[in-house]
Design a protein around this motif. Structure first.
Motif, short mmCIF file in Angstrom:
data_model
loop_
_atom_site.label_atom_id
_atom_site.label_comp_id
_atom_site.label_asym_id
_atom_site.label_seq_id
_atom_site.Cartn_x
_atom_site.Cartn_y
_atom_site.Cartn_z
N ALA A 142 0.83 -1.21 0.00
CA ALA A 142 0.00 0.00 0.00
C ALA A 142 0.86 1.26 0.00
CB ALA A 142 -0.93 -0.01 1.21
N ASN A 145 2.68 1.59 -3.48
CA ASN A 145 1.81 2.03 -4.56
C ASN A 145 1.47 3.51 -4.46
OD1 ASN A 145 1.82 -0.58 -5.48
ND2 ASN A 145 -0.23 -1.08 -4.74
N ARG A 146 1.53 4.04 -3.26
CA ARG A 146 1.18 5.46 -3.07
C ARG A 146 2.37 6.38 -3.27
NH1 ARG A 146 0.54 9.98 -2.92
NH2 ARG A 146 -0.85 11.31 -1.68
N HIS A 147 3.58 5.95 -2.89
CA HIS A 147 4.71 6.88 -2.82
C HIS A 147 5.85 6.61 -3.79
CE1 HIS A 147 3.24 9.08 0.68
NE2 HIS A 147 2.89 7.92 1.22
#
Length: 241
Positions: A142, A145-147
């Motif tokens: 998670a 995938n965001r950063h």
């Protein structure tokens, strides 16, 4: 001699470290199964009838949205078990389990898994340690995938898949990779071409061959090493429980 040392070829890391007494009880109940590419082991929200211990297959756990879009939250291979909700008490999960790389597994019915989890302290502690490692992988995915860039995500994904395969070849289309990462296919194409130009992989007709693993490890983000270190810490390959 430890259980792992005495039985090095059970094919799954969790089964390898089972004490002999537990293994003798489990062995007659474990059913060898073939897992073809794309097979769905369970759907989101469905009741699970069995757990799977992959031996040569790799299974992706995907979170599925109401509109049908999905993204991979974890990958399970010979180091783990598919279907933790059975012994954790949930019975179902909002994720979907799909075979990412065809191969074999050992299947154990849900009732037998719950019985063994409640009956044996070594089994319970082993599966809880594995669950902690799996949660780390989900959390790190998670964050990644965001950063982190798609290039870094692809490197992480390739390395995690390689860790669960006997060689350095993956059979995987760019469309499937895009579905796993929850991104557009064009983005995967661009990232794969970048890795190929750098001499790290060779991609052709759905086959990916890793040419320079150390190079991939240098190019990826810290997420891969965080996940690998936690699995190594919680599930030493030769440590009996």
């Amino acid at each position: 001699m430890t259980a792992a040392a005495a039985h090095p070829t059970r094919g799954n890391q969790l089964l390898d470290v089972l004490p002999d007494a537990e293994w003798l009880r489990w062995q007659p109940q474990l059913e060898p199964v073939d897992l073809p590419l794309g097979m769905v082991l369970y759907e989101s929200g469905s009741q699970m009838s069995a757990v799977y211990f992959p031996t040569t297959a790799i299974v992706s756990l995907l979170y599925v949205l109401e509109n049908g879009a999905s993204a991979e939250i974890a990958v399970v291979g010979h180091e783990g078990i598919v279907g933790i909700s059975i012994f954790m008490g949930g019975g179902s999960t909002p994720s979907r389990a799909v075979v990412q790389s065809a191969g074999k597994a050992l299947r154990l019915r849900a009732g037998a898994m719950k019985d063994e989890f409640g009956r044996s302290s070594p089994v319970m502690h082993l599966l809880l340690r594995y669950t902690q490692a799996l949660i780390t992988q989900m959390s790190q995915t998670a964050v990644c995938n965001r950063h982190h860039s798609l290039d870094q995500q692809l490197c992480r994904w390739l390395l995690l898949s390689l860790d669960r395969l006997p060689g350095d070849n993956l059979v995987m289309t760019q469309e499937l990779i895009a579905n796993m990462l929850g991104v557009r296919r064009e983005g995967v194409t661009e990232a794969a071409l970048s890795l190929q130009k750098a001499g790290l992989i060779r991609y052709a007709r759905g086959h990916i061959k890793v040419l320079d693993r150390p190079g991939l490890e240098q190019r990826t983000c810290e997420c891969y090493q965080v996940v690998k270190s936690e699995y190594d810490r919680l599930l030493p390959p030769t440590q009996a429980v």
